[in-house]
Design an enzyme around this catalytic site. Structure first.
Site, PDB file in Angstrom:
ATOM      1  N   ILE A 190       8.134  93.507  84.519  1.00 34.68           N
ATOM      2  CA  ILE A 190       7.980  94.911  84.145  1.00 34.68           C
ATOM      3  C   ILE A 190       6.676  95.123  83.388  1.00 34.68           C
ATOM      4  CG2 ILE A 190       9.336  94.677  82.018  1.00 34.68           C
ATOM      5  CD1 ILE A 190       9.114  97.752  84.390  1.00 34.68           C
ATOM      6  N   ALA A 191       6.254  94.146  82.579  1.00 34.64           N
ATOM      7  CA  ALA A 191       4.968  94.248  81.879  1.00 34.64           C
ATOM      8  C   ALA A 191       3.817  94.300  82.868  1.00 34.64           C
ATOM      9  CB  ALA A 191       4.796  93.072  80.920  1.00 34.64           C
TER      10      ALA A 191
ATOM     11  N   ARG B 294      17.231  86.323  82.181  1.00 32.80           N
ATOM     12  CA  ARG B 294      17.339  87.500  81.324  1.00 32.80           C
ATOM     13  C   ARG B 294      18.506  88.392  81.742  1.00 32.80           C
ATOM     14  NH1 ARG B 294      16.087  92.634  82.049  1.00 32.80           N
ATOM     15  NH2 ARG B 294      15.169  92.254  84.094  1.00 32.80           N
TER      16      ARG B 294
ATOM     17  N   HIS C 286      14.317  93.526  71.174  1.00 35.35           N
ATOM     18  CA  HIS C 286      13.693  94.834  70.934  1.00 35.35           C
ATOM     19  C   HIS C 286      13.727  95.247  69.469  1.00 35.35           C
ATOM     20  CE1 HIS C 286      14.194  96.307  75.390  1.00 35.35           C
ATOM     21  NE2 HIS C 286      13.372  95.289  75.254  1.00 35.35           N
TER      22      HIS C 286
ATOM     23  N   LYS D 283      13.803 100.036  78.131  1.00 36.19           N
ATOM     24  CA  LYS D 283      15.244 100.235  78.001  1.00 36.19           C
ATOM     25  C   LYS D 283      15.938  98.880  78.227  1.00 36.19           C
ATOM     26  CE  LYS D 283      15.669  99.721  82.490  1.00 36.19           C
ATOM     27  NZ  LYS D 283      16.254  98.472  82.991  1.00 36.19           N
TER      28      LYS D 283
ATOM     29  N   TYR E  59       3.340  87.927  69.315  1.00 33.99           N
ATOM     30  CA  TYR E  59       3.465  89.371  69.084  1.00 33.99           C
ATOM     31  C   TYR E  59       3.088  89.730  67.646  1.00 33.99           C
ATOM     32  CZ  TYR E  59       7.967  89.161  66.540  1.00 33.99           C
ATOM     33  OH  TYR E  59       8.955  88.925  65.601  1.00 33.99           O
TER      34      TYR E  59
END
Length: 356
Positions: free
Chosen positions: A36-37, A192, A106, A124, A85
């Site tokens: 998704i990144a 995941r 998250h 999400k 991060y």
């Protein structure tokens, strides 16, 4: 009457190209380097006022390779006990961060980003549960920082058109909605999608898309009844939700990591019905039929992979000093997490984050 989900600012502009600049350039940081990144980074690169500035991963080589492949200026990996991060968030040049890690991470990462003074777009589900979501929303508001859950489908022209049709009265009173999304995901306890410690299962990963058809046409329900298949690891491999409304409307939603489905949404009213064509999270067409009349077909194209529309909204909101999007308000994210908490209680699904 107006649709339960607000119309995007972009849809009211003479230039409705999401790539067009709406203000000063923002420097973006991306946390994680998964599928998704990659997809979102490709679309982010299309925005005239977005600079792909930094990406983080656990491995420095992974971060560097991703940065080189997608045009980021910097890559941050774990170094001497400091997470990649965390190194990214310490970079004062970054304006806004996109968090693309598994769900269970998250809360920790978004909280760190907000405390570092960064605006945040988070994949999400926003968090694992409503408690985590409520905390993040409180911190964002206190610090006057933008926060949004990345439910990109809300901003797509096809989805917005479906909501408009339902709200226009053309279908009459909407009495029922159905929507399904499913695919057989190869099982692996460390994947995941399946790992309990990551927030795995169909509910948190894909149920938001069938649910969107209910929220966009009828709003949040008054009752929720759920059944599902929970595997030996304690995550839901499949779930079915029935939503009830005080005015009598009903909704049936199915999400599955076990089976292919037609990926169709139907909105049925007293005068006619609407049906989606293509996956329900990014319809290519809408079919509308009033009574037994002729079928009307409306066709839609998207720019990029379709993430450009939500990225424009995030960019525009930050440029204009807004701390949440009227199309994806934080209250909707919180209410969704409350709904999902209730579903998990019915299914018997719990995650390690729930004990914190």
């Amino acid at each position: 009457m107006s649709a339960p989900i607000a119309k995007p600012w972009l849809s009211s502009q003479s230039d409705q190209d999401p790539r067009s600049a709406t203000g000063n350039t923002l420097k973006w940081g991306v946390v994680a380097t998964g599928g998704i990144a990659r997809s979102v980074s490709e679309d982010l690169a299309l925005l005239a006022d977005a600079e792909l500035y930094a990406v983080s991963s656990r491995g420095q080589e992974t971060a560097d390779n991703f940065a080189a492949a997608y045009g980021f200026a910097k890559g941050y990996g774990d170094d001497d006990g400091v997470h990649g991060y965390q190194r990214l968030l310490a970079d004062d040049s970054i304006d806004v961060v996109y968090v693309a890690t598994p769900h269970a991470q998250h809360h920790q990462i978004v909280l760190a980003a907000l405390n570092a003074g960064k605006h945040v777009l988070c994949e999400k589900a926003l968090t694992i549960n409503a408690r985590e979501a409520s905390e993040l929303i409180g911190v964002a508001r206190k610090k006057n920082l933008f926060l949004m859950e990345a439910i990109w489908s809300r901003f797509l022209p096809a989805m917005q058109r479906a909501f408009d049709i339902a709200a226009s009265g053309e279908l009459g009173d909407v009495h029922w909605v159905s929507a399904d999304l499913g695919f057989p995901a190869p099982y692996s306890p460390t994947s995941r999608l399946w790992a309990r410690q990551d927030g795995g299962g169909a509910l948190l990963d894909i149920s938001v898309y069938p649910l969107l058809w209910a929220l966009g046409t009828l709003g949040f329900p008054q009752t929720v009844s759920a059944t599902g298949v929970v595997n030996d690891d304690g995550v839901d491999a499949q779930n079915a939700m029935t939503l009830g409304y005080n005015h009598g409307a009903q909704v049936q939603l199915t999400s599955s990591l076990l089976a292919h489905g037609p990926r169709i949404a139907t909105v049925a009213g007293s005068l006619g019905y609407l049906q989606s064509v293509g996956s329900i999270n990014n319809p290519s067409e809408l079919l509308v039929r009033i009574g037994r009349g002729e079928l009307r077909r409306e066709v839609f194209d998207v720019i990029g992979r379709g993430y450009t529309y939500e990225l424009r909204e995030v960019t525009r909101c930050i440029q204009q000093g807004l701390i949440e999007s009227p199309v994806m308000p934080l209250e909707d994210s919180l209410n969704t997490m409350r709904l999902f908490d209730g579903v998990r209680a019915q299914l018997g699904v719990s995650y390690p984050n729930d004990a914190h």
